[in-house]
Design a protein around this motif. Structure first.
Motif, mmCIF file in Angstrom:
data_model
loop_
_atom_site.group_PDB
_atom_site.id
_atom_site.type_symbol
_atom_site.label_atom_id
_atom_site.label_comp_id
_atom_site.label_asym_id
_atom_site.label_seq_id
_atom_site.Cartn_x
_atom_site.Cartn_y
_atom_site.Cartn_z
ATOM 1 N N LEU A 149 0.834 -1.204 0.000
ATOM 2 C CA LEU A 149 0.000 0.000 0.000
ATOM 3 C C LEU A 149 0.868 1.253 0.000
ATOM 4 C CD1 LEU A 149 -2.991 0.992 0.419
ATOM 5 C CD2 LEU A 149 -2.530 0.937 2.857
ATOM 6 N N GLY A 150 1.880 1.266 0.845
ATOM 7 C CA GLY A 150 2.728 2.454 0.951
ATOM 8 C C GLY A 150 3.729 2.571 -0.184
ATOM 9 N N GLY A 151 4.065 1.447 -0.776
ATOM 10 C CA GLY A 151 5.085 1.457 -1.831
ATOM 11 C C GLY A 151 6.318 0.724 -1.342
ATOM 12 N N ALA A 152 6.634 -0.426 -1.964
ATOM 13 C CA ALA A 152 7.781 -1.224 -1.526
ATOM 14 C C ALA A 152 9.078 -0.489 -1.826
ATOM 15 C CB ALA A 152 7.765 -2.581 -2.222
ATOM 16 N N ALA A 153 10.076 -0.745 -1.007
ATOM 17 C CA ALA A 153 11.408 -0.161 -1.151
ATOM 18 C C ALA A 153 11.367 1.370 -1.059
ATOM 19 C CB ALA A 153 12.078 -0.607 -2.448
ATOM 20 N N ARG A 154 10.456 1.895 -0.233
ATOM 21 C CA ARG A 154 10.428 3.333 0.054
ATOM 22 C C ARG A 154 10.507 3.488 1.559
ATOM 23 N NH1 ARG A 154 11.445 3.257 -4.199
ATOM 24 N NH2 ARG A 154 10.772 4.393 -6.031
ATOM 25 N N VAL A 155 11.315 4.441 2.023
ATOM 26 C CA VAL A 155 11.587 4.532 3.460
ATOM 27 C C VAL A 155 10.301 4.737 4.264
ATOM 28 C CG1 VAL A 155 12.750 5.867 5.249
ATOM 29 C CG2 VAL A 155 13.917 5.379 3.104
ATOM 30 N N PHE A 156 9.454 5.685 3.835
ATOM 31 C CA PHE A 156 8.252 5.981 4.615
ATOM 32 C C PHE A 156 7.032 5.184 4.156
ATOM 33 C CE2 PHE A 156 10.800 9.825 5.369
ATOM 34 C CZ PHE A 156 10.885 9.723 6.742
ATOM 35 N N GLY A 157 7.188 4.372 3.135
ATOM 36 C CA GLY A 157 6.088 3.558 2.626
ATOM 37 C C GLY A 157 5.364 2.784 3.721
ATOM 38 N N PRO A 158 6.096 2.003 4.525
ATOM 39 C CA PRO A 158 5.408 1.201 5.550
ATOM 40 C C PRO A 158 4.712 2.051 6.602
ATOM 41 C CG PRO A 158 7.706 0.520 5.300
ATOM 42 C CD PRO A 158 7.540 1.738 4.469
ATOM 43 N N VAL A 159 5.267 3.207 6.935
ATOM 44 C CA VAL A 159 4.667 4.035 7.990
ATOM 45 C C VAL A 159 3.348 4.620 7.499
ATOM 46 C CG1 VAL A 159 5.028 5.977 9.524
ATOM 47 C CG2 VAL A 159 6.972 4.577 8.828
ATOM 48 N N VAL A 160 3.399 5.243 6.325
ATOM 49 C CA VAL A 160 2.172 5.830 5.779
ATOM 50 C C VAL A 160 1.172 4.728 5.431
ATOM 51 C CG1 VAL A 160 1.236 7.207 3.899
ATOM 52 C CG2 VAL A 160 3.382 7.855 4.957
ATOM 53 N N GLY A 161 1.680 3.613 4.913
ATOM 54 C CA GLY A 161 0.812 2.473 4.605
ATOM 55 C C GLY A 161 0.067 2.001 5.838
ATOM 56 N N SER A 162 0.785 1.908 6.955
ATOM 57 C CA SER A 162 0.169 1.447 8.196
ATOM 58 C C SER A 162 -0.901 2.434 8.674
ATOM 59 C CB SER A 162 1.250 1.280 9.263
ATOM 60 O OG SER A 162 0.697 0.820 10.466
ATOM 61 N N MET A 163 -0.600 3.732 8.559
ATOM 62 C CA MET A 163 -1.591 4.738 8.969
ATOM 63 C C MET A 163 -2.864 4.606 8.139
ATOM 64 S SD MET A 163 0.843 8.046 9.282
ATOM 65 C CE MET A 163 0.652 8.970 10.778
ATOM 66 N N ILE A 164 -2.695 4.532 6.819
ATOM 67 C CA ILE A 164 -3.865 4.448 5.947
ATOM 68 C C ILE A 164 -4.657 3.177 6.211
ATOM 69 C CG2 ILE A 164 -4.603 4.256 3.532
ATOM 70 C CD1 ILE A 164 -2.227 6.012 2.812
ATOM 71 N N PHE A 165 -3.918 2.072 6.361
ATOM 72 C CA PHE A 165 -4.556 0.780 6.594
ATOM 73 C C PHE A 165 -5.442 0.827 7.832
ATOM 74 C CE2 PHE A 165 -4.425 -3.647 8.210
ATOM 75 C CZ PHE A 165 -4.870 -4.319 7.092
ATOM 76 N N TRP A 166 -4.901 1.353 8.931
ATOM 77 C CA TRP A 166 -5.686 1.360 10.176
ATOM 78 C C TRP A 166 -6.770 2.419 10.166
ATOM 79 C CZ3 TRP A 166 -6.448 -2.577 13.021
ATOM 80 C CH2 TRP A 166 -5.505 -3.602 12.977
ATOM 81 N N VAL A 167 -6.501 3.543 9.548
ATOM 82 C CA VAL A 167 -7.548 4.555 9.436
ATOM 83 C C VAL A 167 -8.733 3.993 8.666
ATOM 84 C CG1 VAL A 167 -8.130 6.697 8.236
ATOM 85 C CG2 VAL A 167 -6.157 6.623 9.743
ATOM 86 N N LEU A 168 -8.450 3.328 7.553
ATOM 87 C CA LEU A 168 -9.525 2.744 6.747
ATOM 88 C C LEU A 168 -10.303 1.713 7.536
ATOM 89 C CD1 LEU A 168 -8.055 2.259 3.172
ATOM 90 C CD2 LEU A 168 -9.857 3.814 3.929
#
Lengths: 311, 328
Positions: B249-268
């Motif tokens: 979701l956040g974008g693989a091999a991107r430093v902040f990908g997992p952090v933003v991905g996790s936020m969006i995932f849980w917000v949704l």
């Protein structure tokens, strides 16, 4: 001056080969690579069985042979990408059997691949930088402190850019390697191998899939390697190229080295003709022979498949 | 429908405990999968051994909190070595098979009856977090403004959690800019090429597995400390797959990908849950009851992810050019 050194290196190489016998396994005056009794079997099939072969330092040696002769398998054994069942070989006098691939490369024996292995999602420049050896920033803890490796990285980048200019890839330095054409990838792979500062460069079919315009420039680069004091061993099918650039030719067939000799005479050697065209290529086949040939062809296919499967 | 509650829980979820510990697990997966190309399907086991390492050290053996943390980290490193030694020399898919099986073995051992006096069976362990809350600098009370408030315990966990997330991102950023990270990315593209250039591929893959495992294990600590308990079933395979979803979701091999991905995932997840529950309770939706909302939100999130993969396969931060190369 450029042309002179070329000539010098070429003359030196040719002089070394001048009085050699045309026999398989003939000793060379100054061998960089000496191979003894290397055997590789895939199940019942013997893919490689090389009794003795030497590669002269500072020369361009071609390794030719019909499809399925075991050339690539032989390359894989020597470079540690596959484990030979038996045999030994020395590079610069150092025993190399059982040495893992990365240590073979570090010792100065670097190979390229038949199917080019450009690292697609890295830029051309990053591909090049990767080839440099003994990088301080490649150890975990030092990587965390950029000031420890910045200086070395700049040197590496400078060297990489020089090589890229030589190989006319400098305009592509920031493109993804995956966006290069087939021929450009071959160039990149060769340039990247040079970043290792090898003594022996082993090229597996450097011309495969390269358009004729690039072929000339690739040929020039291979000759260039010898000029810079490197030794080249390459596998190739294109006889024109072999004749053009090699000083010495080793012929393999069915896993064995069957002949050696200078490029202008090797193709008239009866053993080579037999290997390429079959022993009785001008006589009609008997039923048994036909059967046997079919069988052999089948085995070759199996060997190739197994090689493929191993990759 | 109580919109204030729905919105407040949703906004809190963006920086909440779930987001933190899943972000840590996903940062680990991003190192494995995004940068090195290692298919580690056993990330939950790294969280589990860390959480249980802490819990068992403190409750069963009775040692202090800090030693528990050290034991948990050591357990994560040991697990990485155990998984890596036999499999990292083989093709990538073997690692996937071994790690998913190992994660289940770890979970089943933690919930087994035979080891109930050590790991506490399916109830897990509790009462090991006092040492952590003893360090809490925030006095008792609630912090924040309006409905956006946390009590002192949650605030302390979130402070430490986000510091860990920040540190992990900084480490990933520094490493992936360095020649060390370049070797990892090259391994993802083609191992043999890297070998032919004189790099010890096995060693780099092992370092990657350990690093990602240890960062993931921090997520195990945060979970255990936030809820003051660990249960085996929290660390099931779905934890790993959520982490993968977050990375993509956040974008693989991107430093902040997992952090933003996790936020969006849980917000949704929280938003859909809140809206659906509200709609069911106030009678707007009649074809399901309140217990069906939980599973149904995952269905919707799954649908959303499919649409994301179709229309934006590189994720939020990804580079479209990289995906184009794969399609060649």
């Amino acid at each position: 001056m450029h042309a002179e050194t070329t000539k010098e290196q070429k003359t030196a190489a040719l002089a070394a080969f001048k009085d050699l016998a045309r026999e398989p396994g003939v000793p060379k005056p100054d061998p960089i690579l000496v191979v003894d009794n290397v055997v590789r079997r895939f199940g019942g099939l013997t893919a490689v069985e090389v009794e003795h072969v030497e590669v002269q330092r500072g020369s361009i040696t071609a390794l030719i042979g019909p499809n399925g002769a075991g050339k690539t398998t032989f390359f894989n054994q020597l470079t540690g990408f596959d484990t030979a069942d038996s045999g030994q070989w020395t590079f610069n006098g150092r025993n190399m059997n059982g040495v893992p691939a990365h240590k073979v490369a570090r010792s100065g024996m670097v190979r390229t691949f038949q199917l080019t292995k450009a690292l697609s999602k890295l830029t051309v420049l990053e591909n090049m930088r990767l080839g440099a050896q003994a990088q301080k920033g490649e150890t975990f803890w030092r990587a965390l402190v950029p000031s420890l490796w910045r200086g070395q990285e700049d040197e590496i980048t400078e060297r990489a850019e020089e090589l890229l200019t030589r190989f006319k890839l400098d305009a592509k330095r920031d493109d993804f390697a995956g966006s290069l054409s087939g021929g450009q990838r071959k160039l990149l792979e060769m340039a990247r191998a040079l970043m290792v500062r090898p003594e022996l460069v082993m090229l597996d079919e450097p011309m495969a899939g390269v358009n004729p315009a690039l072929t000339q420039s690739l040929l020039g680069h291979v000759k260039d390697l010898r000029e810079q004091g490197m030794t080249v061993l390459f596998v190739e099918h294109d006889m024109d190229m072999v004749r053009d650039i090699s000083d010495w030719v080793i012929v393999m067939a069915q896993g064995n080295v069957i002949a050696e000799g200078p490029p202008d005479t090797i193709m008239s050697d009866s053993r080579v003709i037999d290997a390429y065209l079959g022993a009785h290529h001008d006589a009609p086949l008997s039923e048994d022979e036909l059967e046997q040939q079919l069988h052999e062809a089948e085995e070759e296919l199996v060997a190739e498949n197994e090689e493929e499967a191993k990759k | 429908m109580d919109w204030t509650t729905i919105i407040s829980t949703t906004v809190k979820a963006a920086i909440g405990v779930e987001t933190v510990w899943y972000a840590l697990a996903a940062i680990g997966i991003n190192i494995h999968f995004g940068y090195t190309g290692l298919l580690n399907f056993g990330q939950s086991a790294f969280l589990a051994v860390a959480g249980y390492g802490l819990a068992v050290t403190v409750t069963v053996i009775g040692l202090p909190f800090w030693i528990g943390i050290v034991v948990g980290l050591a357990a994560a490193v040991l697990l990485a070595l155990l998984l890596g030694i036999p499999t990292l020399r083989l093709r990538a898919d073997y690692l996937a098979i071994v790690t998913i099986a190992a994660a289940e073995i770890v979970r089943l051992i933690f919930r087994s009856v035979a080891f109930k006096d050590v790991f506490g069976g399916s109830d897990g362990r509790r009462g090991f977090s006092d040492g952590f809350y003893a360090l809490n600098p925030y006095p008792d009370g609630t912090y924040g403004f309006g409905w956006f408030t946390f009590n002192e315990r949650v605030l302390w966990v979130l402070t430490i959690g986000w510091i860990l997330v920040g540190l992990s991102c900084a480490v990933v950023y520094l490493l992936m800019k360095s020649p060390w990270g370049r070797v990892l990315k090259a391994i993802r593209e083609d191992e043999d090429a890297v070998r032919s250039l004189g790099k010890n591929v096995f060693s780099y893959k092992m370092q990657s597995l350990i690093l990602g495992g240890v960062i993931g294990s921090l997520g195990g600590f945060i979970y255990g400390l936030a809820y003051a308990s660990v249960q085996p079933d929290i660390f099931g395979t779905e934890t790993t797959f959520f982490a993968y979803t977050i990375v993509i979701l956040g974008g693989a091999a991107r430093v902040f990908g997992p952090v933003v991905g996790s936020m969006i995932f849980w917000v949704l997840l929280v938003l859909v849950n809140g809206v659906l529950s509200g709609a069911v309770q106030s009678g707007f939706i009649t074809f399901m009851d309140i217990t069906q909302v939980g599973p149904f939100r995952f269905l919707l999130v799954g649908l959303g992810l499919i649409l994301l993969l179709v229309y934006r396969p590189q994720g939020i931060f990804g580079d479209k050019r990289e995906i184009a190369i794969d399609a060649r």
